[in-house]
Design a protein around this motif. Structure first.
Motif, PDB file in Angstrom:
ATOM      1  N   MET A  49       0.816  -1.223   0.000  1.00  0.00           N
ATOM      2  CA  MET A  49       0.000   0.000   0.000  1.00  0.00           C
ATOM      3  C   MET A  49       0.848   1.271   0.000  1.00  0.00           C
ATOM      4  O   MET A  49       0.531   2.251  -0.649  1.00  0.00           O
ATOM      5  N   VAL A  50       1.954   1.231   0.755  1.00  0.00           N
ATOM      6  CA  VAL A  50       2.763   2.439   0.973  1.00  0.00           C
ATOM      7  C   VAL A  50       4.053   2.367   0.158  1.00  0.00           C
ATOM      8  O   VAL A  50       4.743   1.350   0.181  1.00  0.00           O
ATOM      9  N   ALA A  51       4.367   3.468  -0.518  1.00  0.00           N
ATOM     10  CA  ALA A  51       5.569   3.455  -1.366  1.00  0.00           C
ATOM     11  C   ALA A  51       6.859   3.615  -0.552  1.00  0.00           C
ATOM     12  O   ALA A  51       7.894   3.069  -0.907  1.00  0.00           O
ATOM     13  N   GLY A  52       6.803   4.323   0.569  1.00  0.00           N
ATOM     14  CA  GLY A  52       8.012   4.620   1.350  1.00  0.00           C
ATOM     15  C   GLY A  52       8.450   3.485   2.252  1.00  0.00           C
ATOM     16  O   GLY A  52       7.872   2.392   2.229  1.00  0.00           O
ATOM     17  N   PRO A  53       9.480   3.742   3.068  1.00  0.00           N
ATOM     18  CA  PRO A  53      10.039   2.720   3.954  1.00  0.00           C
ATOM     19  C   PRO A  53       9.044   2.208   5.004  1.00  0.00           C
ATOM     20  O   PRO A  53       8.309   3.000   5.591  1.00  0.00           O
ATOM     21  N   VAL A  54       9.038   0.904   5.206  1.00  0.00           N
ATOM     22  CA  VAL A  54       8.177   0.276   6.217  1.00  0.00           C
ATOM     23  C   VAL A  54       9.077  -0.480   7.192  1.00  0.00           C
ATOM     24  O   VAL A  54       9.730  -1.457   6.812  1.00  0.00           O
ATOM     25  N   SER A  55       9.142   0.000   8.418  1.00  0.00           N
ATOM     26  CA  SER A  55      10.031  -0.638   9.406  1.00  0.00           C
ATOM     27  C   SER A  55       9.400  -1.883  10.009  1.00  0.00           C
ATOM     28  O   SER A  55       8.267  -1.846  10.490  1.00  0.00           O
ATOM     29  N   ALA A  56      10.177  -2.976   9.996  1.00  0.00           N
ATOM     30  CA  ALA A  56       9.767  -4.232  10.636  1.00  0.00           C
ATOM     31  C   ALA A  56      10.890  -4.605  11.600  1.00  0.00           C
ATOM     32  O   ALA A  56      12.061  -4.612  11.212  1.00  0.00           O
ATOM     33  N   GLU A  78      10.632  -4.758  -1.181  1.00  0.00           N
ATOM     34  CA  GLU A  78      11.781  -3.869  -1.442  1.00  0.00           C
ATOM     35  C   GLU A  78      11.880  -2.732  -0.434  1.00  0.00           C
ATOM     36  O   GLU A  78      12.960  -2.250  -0.124  1.00  0.00           O
ATOM     37  N   ASN A  79      10.683  -2.251   0.040  1.00  0.00           N
ATOM     38  CA  ASN A  79      10.690  -1.070   0.910  1.00  0.00           C
ATOM     39  C   ASN A  79      10.751  -1.395   2.407  1.00  0.00           C
ATOM     40  O   ASN A  79      10.474  -0.530   3.239  1.00  0.00           O
ATOM     41  N   ILE A  80      11.139  -2.616   2.741  1.00  0.00           N
ATOM     42  CA  ILE A  80      11.317  -2.963   4.165  1.00  0.00           C
ATOM     43  C   ILE A  80      12.549  -2.262   4.723  1.00  0.00           C
ATOM     44  O   ILE A  80      13.607  -2.235   4.095  1.00  0.00           O
ATOM     45  N   MET A 103      18.102  -0.882   4.177  1.00  0.00           N
ATOM     46  CA  MET A 103      17.757   0.234   5.065  1.00  0.00           C
ATOM     47  C   MET A 103      17.642  -0.303   6.488  1.00  0.00           C
ATOM     48  O   MET A 103      17.017  -1.352   6.722  1.00  0.00           O
ATOM     49  N   VAL A 104      18.274   0.415   7.427  1.00  0.00           N
ATOM     50  CA  VAL A 104      18.223  -0.018   8.841  1.00  0.00           C
ATOM     51  C   VAL A 104      17.745   1.148   9.704  1.00  0.00           C
ATOM     52  O   VAL A 104      18.239   2.271   9.593  1.00  0.00           O
ATOM     53  N   ASN A 105      16.783   0.848  10.576  1.00  0.00           N
ATOM     54  CA  ASN A 105      16.260   1.820  11.536  1.00  0.00           C
ATOM     55  C   ASN A 105      16.718   1.356  12.921  1.00  0.00           C
ATOM     56  O   ASN A 105      16.329   0.279  13.375  1.00  0.00           O
TER      57      ASN A 105
END
Ligand code: E4P
Length: 217
Positions: A49-56, A78-80, A103-105
């Motif tokens: 649903m969301v194009a940007g980064p999704v943090s898991a 791809e956006n995880i 990507m790392v949060n």
């Protein structure tokens, strides 16, 4: 300032996303538990649903476990963005995972020194928790300002993701300080639209309009 939504509630995300208010999403084990859904299933739905980064978020405590879980979560879409805690092992995992181009949060940040370490370890995002510091009568916003100053001093590219946001005022303060991103529950984002004088003004306009007996449609 980018807006991330801090929830795993897909209906709430959809409503804000349709309004163009969602630049990304953050989840954590508590939010996944609250959703009552399977982590991979609900995260995949959000990523679509969301194009940007999704943090898991990973749940292992050792670096090796976090790296393995992070790689598994990254297969979802791809956006995880892989979320790891700000522990020594979390920093090791951040270094390896960011080195792989992921990507790392780095989450659960409560001090400027922790944020400095996360930037050195290659974090894409650092998540300082404002509300949980305020809960202890400390100044969460001061931490955001300190990190902003340190990152700017050395041109770190790690983005400051103001987290644990509890009020609309937190959003304003984070924006004034220059946080790159703020992640907030849907209710806080909606509360930003409210003002008592807007309600009062609307009420007065409608009462006067009624007196005219007119209709627009
Ligand atoms: C951030 O990524 C966390 O999910 C979140 O902001 C924590 O907020 P809380 O302190 O309200 O649980």
């Amino acid at each position: 300032m980018k807006f991330f939504v801090d929830t795993a509630d897909v209906d709430a995300i959809r409503e804000l996303n349709d309004l163009g208010m969602v630049d990304g999403v953050t989840t954590n084990p508590s939010l996944i538990a609250k959703s009552g859904r399977d982590i991979k299933e609900v995260t995949a739905e959000i990523c679509e649903m969301v194009a940007g980064p999704v943090s898991a978020e990973t749940v292992a405590l050792d670096a090796e476990g976090m790296i393995a879980e992070g790689r598994e979560l990254a297969k979802i879409a791809e956006n995880i963005t892989i979320k790891v805690p700000l522990t020594w092992d979390g920093l090791k995992a951040c270094k390896v995972l960011s080195g792989e181009g992921r990507m790392v949060n780095v989450t659960l940040c409560f001090s400027a020194n922790q944020a400095l370490l996360a930037a050195k370890a290659g974090a894409t995002f650092i998540s300082p928790f404002i509300g949980r510091l305020d809960d202890l009568n400390l100044d969460g916003m001061e931490l955001i300002a300190e990190i902003r100053e340190i990152y700017d001093n050395y041109d770190f590219s790690t983005e400051i993701l103001a987290a644990s946001i509890r009020t609309a005022n937190h959003m304003k303060q984070a924006a004034l300080i220059g946080a790159d991103v703020a992640t907030a529950p849907p209710a806080v984002i909606k509360a930003m639209a409210s003002h008592v004088l807007t309600d009062k003004g609307l009420d007065a306009f409608l009462k006067d309009w009624e007196k005219t007996g007119q209709k627009i449609l």
